[in-house]
Design a protein around this motif. Sequence first.
Motif, PDB file in Angstrom:
ATOM      1  N   ILE A 262       3.346   0.041  -6.231  1.00  0.00           N
ATOM      2  CA  ILE A 262       3.180  -0.212  -4.797  1.00  0.00           C
ATOM      3  C   ILE A 262       1.970  -1.112  -4.575  1.00  0.00           C
ATOM      4  CG2 ILE A 262       2.812   0.833  -2.532  1.00  0.00           C
ATOM      5  CD1 ILE A 262       3.943   3.451  -3.703  1.00  0.00           C
ATOM      6  N   ASP A 263       2.190  -2.221  -3.913  1.00  0.00           N
ATOM      7  CA  ASP A 263       1.128  -3.167  -3.549  1.00  0.00           C
ATOM      8  C   ASP A 263       0.855  -3.011  -2.051  1.00  0.00           C
ATOM      9  OD1 ASP A 263      -0.687  -5.233  -3.411  1.00  0.00           O
ATOM     10  OD2 ASP A 263       0.769  -6.826  -3.819  1.00  0.00           O
ATOM     11  N   ILE A 264      -0.323  -2.480  -1.697  1.00  0.00           N
ATOM     12  CA  ILE A 264      -0.644  -2.221  -0.295  1.00  0.00           C
ATOM     13  C   ILE A 264      -1.464  -3.376   0.285  1.00  0.00           C
ATOM     14  CG2 ILE A 264      -1.811  -0.688   1.338  1.00  0.00           C
ATOM     15  CD1 ILE A 264      -1.252   1.623  -0.474  1.00  0.00           C
ATOM     16  N   HIS A 265      -0.974  -3.935   1.383  1.00  0.00           N
ATOM     17  CA  HIS A 265      -1.643  -5.005   2.119  1.00  0.00           C
ATOM     18  C   HIS A 265      -1.847  -4.557   3.567  1.00  0.00           C
ATOM     19  CE1 HIS A 265      -0.716  -8.508  -0.709  1.00  0.00           C
ATOM     20  NE2 HIS A 265       0.013  -7.511  -1.221  1.00  0.00           N
ATOM     21  N   ARG A 266      -2.441  -5.439   4.336  1.00  0.00           N
ATOM     22  CA  ARG A 266      -2.348  -5.342   5.795  1.00  0.00           C
ATOM     23  C   ARG A 266      -1.971  -6.718   6.311  1.00  0.00           C
ATOM     24  NH1 ARG A 266      -5.207  -9.184   7.263  1.00  0.00           N
ATOM     25  NH2 ARG A 266      -7.492  -9.204   7.317  1.00  0.00           N
ATOM     26  N   ASP A 267      -1.227  -6.769   7.399  1.00  0.00           N
ATOM     27  CA  ASP A 267      -0.676  -8.019   7.904  1.00  0.00           C
ATOM     28  C   ASP A 267      -1.729  -8.804   8.676  1.00  0.00           C
ATOM     29  OD1 ASP A 267       1.226  -9.943   8.322  1.00  0.00           O
ATOM     30  OD2 ASP A 267       2.534  -8.718   9.577  1.00  0.00           O
TER      31      ASP A 267
END
Length: 391
Positions: A270-275
């Motif tokens: 899982i690669d967690i980003h924020r937009d």
Amino acid sequence: MKKSRKMVYLFQILCSVVFLGMTGLLSGENLWLNMISPVIYGRTFDASAPDFPESFSDGLIGGWLPLWLAEKDRALLSGNSYAELYPSDSILAAVYAENHPEGAETERLEDGEDPAADAAAARAVNAPAADSQGIVYTADMLKDYSYFVNQFYAIDSTTYAPEGLLDAQAFMDMDLSVDLGGEEPKVLIYHTHSQEAFADSRPGEMADTVVGLGALLKKNLEERYGIPTIHLTDSFDVIDGVTDRSAAYTYAEERVRQVLEENPSVKVVIDIHRDGVGEDTRLVTDVHGEDTAQIMFLNGLCRTSANGPIEYLQNPYLSENLAFSFQLQAKAAQYYPDFTRRIYLRSYQYNLHILPRSLLVECGAQTNTVAEAGNAIPPLADLLYMVLSGN
């Protein structure tokens, strides 16, 4: 003059016959709508002779209002709640827990039941109960390709998504469950863009960035569901102390593959980003009375609308990636309505080719607060558990 007038009359009669034929009154098949449907709706429209009044009206309206059929389908399905009709496994587990006092687990073990099954039941108790306003998508509801795509996806203008690639039935039927027992790690969390922060993040405080969200997700998966998880806190987007995203995905892939080689038990990455959104946009919903950042799953299709498949970007797990995000999105619609935005489809790869169960999730945006983003993690953990456990 008379000859010219006759020609005009004949032309008008011919146009009228063509019009009546194309709208279905003569043949029972709306030729006009069948011609424009593959272009506007991405699907084939058909109508049999007994339905010619409806075919006629759909042709007249649908030809001028491109979203007519999609809105019509949505209206037919509005107000239906299937969650109340079919209790989920988590609801049944919660009912069982309420009706069996402390010591019941010991009694079952004494009777010779499988400890692994009891551990799974204990994890299920932590899973959420379905919201009464949620919706359970069925294959029949999603057999209309246009409705399916409109409900689940936002497709970037640079991206080519042919109809055969997005298959609701295939996505539903795919088994993405994982054996969650044992002490070996099952999930790997990382952050290609570790410096992504939020509206009130404290400068230099990693806990206020997406890395902090990764730590929260690890805690939720391990403490609530007993799923051993690895969390990488490497800064792939910082080179010599300076933020540089030009090669972040390359560096991240190298490190992730190294960890997977050392931990072959890992089945989920899982690669967690924020937009990043306009400063006036607020991606906030209510979950259990708390302001919660909306999340969005992203899939890279490795193909563009202009040139088709990108030869140097291959993904042997594209179908599995798409099914994974679809199943998570469907669970969210049932248990946490309005928590997820539509799945975003873009042209490139985003390291989703590493494993079949690879996921890129955008948790809120730069306009959300740290607290709002953090509130999104428990529901995300719930969705992951439900899909990975097969509930």
